[in-house]
Scaffold this active site. Structure first.
Site, PDB file in Angstrom:
ATOM      1  N   ASN A  96       0.800  -1.224   0.000  1.00  0.00           N
ATOM      2  CA  ASN A  96       0.000   0.000   0.000  1.00  0.00           C
ATOM      3  C   ASN A  96       0.834   1.276   0.000  1.00  0.00           C
ATOM      4  O   ASN A  96       1.016   1.871  -1.050  1.00  0.00           O
ATOM      5  CB  ASN A  96      -0.968   0.008   1.177  1.00  0.00           C
ATOM      6  CG  ASN A  96      -2.074   1.025   0.994  1.00  0.00           C
ATOM      7  OD1 ASN A  96      -2.574   1.188  -0.110  1.00  0.00           O
ATOM      8  ND2 ASN A  96      -2.462   1.708   2.056  1.00  0.00           N
ATOM      9  N   ASP A 141      -5.649   8.449   6.395  1.00  0.00           N
ATOM     10  CA  ASP A 141      -4.979   7.855   5.238  1.00  0.00           C
ATOM     11  C   ASP A 141      -3.504   8.229   5.308  1.00  0.00           C
ATOM     12  O   ASP A 141      -2.937   8.329   6.387  1.00  0.00           O
ATOM     13  CB  ASP A 141      -5.659   8.322   3.947  1.00  0.00           C
ATOM     14  CG  ASP A 141      -5.635   7.278   2.852  1.00  0.00           C
ATOM     15  OD1 ASP A 141      -4.553   6.719   2.598  1.00  0.00           O
ATOM     16  OD2 ASP A 141      -6.679   7.010   2.228  1.00  0.00           O
TER      17      ASP A 141
END
Length: 286
Positions: A102, A193
């Site tokens: 990620n 995030d």
């Protein structure tokens, strides 16, 4: 903040992520994970360029030889900007085929830190890794969705997110070793995030479904917010010659039904800020 965020590339990324400033080329790199694309924006000319990745690509970070080290599902790849080619360097998590890579970060010593996650965002199979001098070490485990990490300006604190839990974690860091895992902050206006660090120690956190970037003091106190016209900011990065241009990637993943009212979801934004970020480190290759 001295201006309003401006849309500089309306590319409609499904999951724009990982902006990083490349000082040697005076450009910004970022990815569309679900679109399996690597993008480059050059502010001086306005040039926009894109390449197809072999699979879902979580990050692309500059290395000391001018290549980029990319976290592609299944392993670390090197990308050659001259040829547009990707080369597998190291398989990662062959024992966890449901996972993908990620987000990533380069420490001052040239080590590459990155996280993995369950691609379906259902199982807590994500982990935190450090790749240095050819050796890959797993430093933490059991994440839903990883984001980060990044380091404090003095290098003594490493921040890493479990986004599904809306939790920013902090660790004591010394010479690539982590200890004293603890909760630094919990976001209540969206999911935490990607993180990035300001030169004065203020942590910038992209707020997925939170309409902006949250600002946190070194003590974990929420001290401000950069508001954006779209609801899904995935990560911010400081760029420009003075590191006072803040670039923000966004996404329409999970919000396809909002695209009519927010047509620039998935676009790349930029805003001028008063306090600069930190210099982007280069990956040290073995």
């Amino acid at each position: 903040m001295t201006a309003e965020p401006e849309l500089i590339w309306d590319l409609g990324a499904e999951l724009g992520e990982g902006p990083v400033w490349d000082a040697a080329r005076s450009c910004l790199w970022f990815v569309d994970i679900k679109g399996r694309r690597l993008h480059r924006y050059t502010p001086a000319t306005g040039e926009k360029a894109s390449w197809d990745a072999p699979d879902q690509i979580g990050f692309a970070l500059p290395a000391e030889d001018g290549s980029l080290m990319c976290g592609v599902r299944g392993g670390l790849h090197r990308f050659d900007p001259a040829t547009g080619g990707f080369t597998l360097i190291l398989p990662v998590e062959e024992d966890r085929p449901q996972n993908r890579l990620n987000d990533g970060f380069v420490a001052p010593d040239g080590s590459l830190w990155f996280g993995s996650m369950d691609d379906s965002e259902e199982q807590k199979t994500g982990a935190l890794y450090r790749w240095f001098e050819g050796e890959l070490v797993r430093h933490d485990d059991g994440y839903g969705v990883t984001n980060g990490p990044c380091l404090s300006p003095d290098g003594k604190t490493l921040y890493h997110h479990d986004t599904l839990a809306k939790t920013v974690l902090a660790f004591d860091h010394e010479a690539g070793v982590l200890s004293n895992r603890r909760v630094f902050a919990v976001t209540d206006d969206g999911y935490c995030d990607g993180p990035t660090m300001r030169a004065d120690g203020v942590l910038h956190v992209g707020l997925f479904n939170g309409w902006g970037v949250g600002l946190y003091s070194p003590e974990g106190e929420r001290i401000g917010k950069i508001q954006t016209p779209v609801q899904t900011v995935t990560k911010a990065a400081f760029g420009g010659a003075d590191l006072q241009d803040l670039y923000m990637t966004t996404a329409w993943l999970g919000n396809a039904d909002k695209r009519a009212e927010q047509p620039t979801l998935g676009g790349l934004y930029r805003v001028r800020v008063e306090t600069p970020g930190l210099v982007q480190n280069l990956i040290r290759l073995p």
